[in-house]
Design an enzyme around this catalytic site. Structure first.
Site, PDB file in Angstrom:
ATOM      1  N   GLU A 102      47.820  20.025  88.253  1.00  0.00           N
ATOM      2  CA  GLU A 102      46.851  18.842  87.727  1.00  0.00           C
ATOM      3  C   GLU A 102      46.557  17.451  88.216  1.00  0.00           C
ATOM      4  OE1 GLU A 102      47.557  19.172  83.122  1.00  0.00           O
ATOM      5  OE2 GLU A 102      46.943  20.763  83.336  1.00  0.00           O
ATOM      6  N   ASP A 153      51.982  23.991  79.749  1.00  0.00           N
ATOM      7  CA  ASP A 153      51.707  23.333  80.299  1.00  0.00           C
ATOM      8  C   ASP A 153      53.380  22.019  79.314  1.00  0.00           C
ATOM      9  OD1 ASP A 153      51.382  23.113  82.719  1.00  0.00           O
ATOM     10  OD2 ASP A 153      49.664  22.409  81.868  1.00  0.00           O
TER      11      ASP A 153
END
Length: 276
Positions: A173, A57
């Protein structure tokens, strides 16, 4: 929970998080890069700040940020990207973070050890009388302190250099609330918003990230008692299942119910503070 209930909630959640299952990753790279450039111009700031952990990420967001500031220099010559290394003492996957920086080639990199500040905060709290249920509870709270100390450092740099802080949150997430409120969940810009974990991996690969980082097992690595604990073990569900849920595909009922329950429980993280 019936199949129809799950199906309806899948659609609601995907719409809320702006998931785009069929998005062309090349187009998304261009769109998100343009977003970062536009934010620099409209806010009057001239740098982007991001902590690089060595995960896919932050690697993807860092690659986007560096490309964005390089393109922004046509109209904003002082535009630059400041990457930050924010270890708690020695980072176990430090080699991955170095690989990420090698791929990103940021304009500037600052390394700040958050261990002294984090330890001092926990010590001050305990001296004030704060008690924990057990060592695991203490370690969990300390993990959130670490995450918030990292954001303190990033905002200090942004404040000193006229910058905007980038967050690395993406849809997988976000639906699980898998971030620390006012820690890694605090930021000015979220260029990966709406992407599934698989789409982030595809983006990283398109941007030139090494395969070792693209396919790395994700870990937040905040707990000292369970170092390098994988995200999927902590979540109790795989990213593959979360991605399938977000894109409207069929998932095992127990996985769907875990995702929905976690989405409901963590709603406060995705909302503005409540008012009377």
């Amino acid at each position: 929970m019936t199949h129809d209930d799950i199906d309806q909630l899948q659609r609601i959640i995907a719409r809320e998080l702006e998931v785009q299952p069929g998005a062309d990753i090349r187009d998304e790279i261009q769109r998100r890069q343009a977003f970062l450039i536009d934010q620099l111009h409209t806010t009057g700031q001239h740098c982007l700040v991001l902590g690089i952990s060595g995960g896919v990420d932050s690697t993807s967001a860092g690659l986007l940020a560096q490309r964005a500031v390089e393109a922004a220099r046509e109209r904003l010559p002082e535009a630059r990207f400041i990457a930050m290394r924010l270890p708690y003492g020695e980072q176990q996957d430090d080699d991955d973070a170095r690989q990420a920086l090698d791929a990103i080639q940021p304009d500037e990199c600052l390394t700040v050890n958050i261990k002294p500040a984090s330890d001092a905060m926990l010590e001050a709290l305990e001296q004030a009388g704060l008690e924990f249920r057990d060592q695991a509870h203490r370690d969990f709270v300390m993990g959130n302190i670490k995450a918030r100390q990292r954001m303190i450092a990033q905002y200090a740099v942004a404040g000193a250099q006229g910058g905007l802080v980038i967050g690395t949150d993406q849809a997988a997430e976000a639906v699980m609330g898998f971030y620390t409120k006012h820690g890694d969940g605090a930021c000015d810009l979220v260029p990966l918003a709406g992407l599934t974990k698989g789409q982030v991996r595809d983006m990283a690969a398109q941007l030139g990230a090494p395969d070792t980082l693209v396919n790395k097992v994700p870990t937040a690595d905040l707990e000292s008692l369970r170092p390098q604990l994988s995200d999927e073990e902590a979540l109790g569900v795989s990213y593959a299942a979360i991605d399938r849920f977000l894109t409207g595909e069929s998932v095992a009922p127990e996985d769907a119910e875990r995702i929905i329950a976690t989405w409901r429980r963590t709603a406060h993280k995705r909302a503005m503070p409540r008012t009377p």
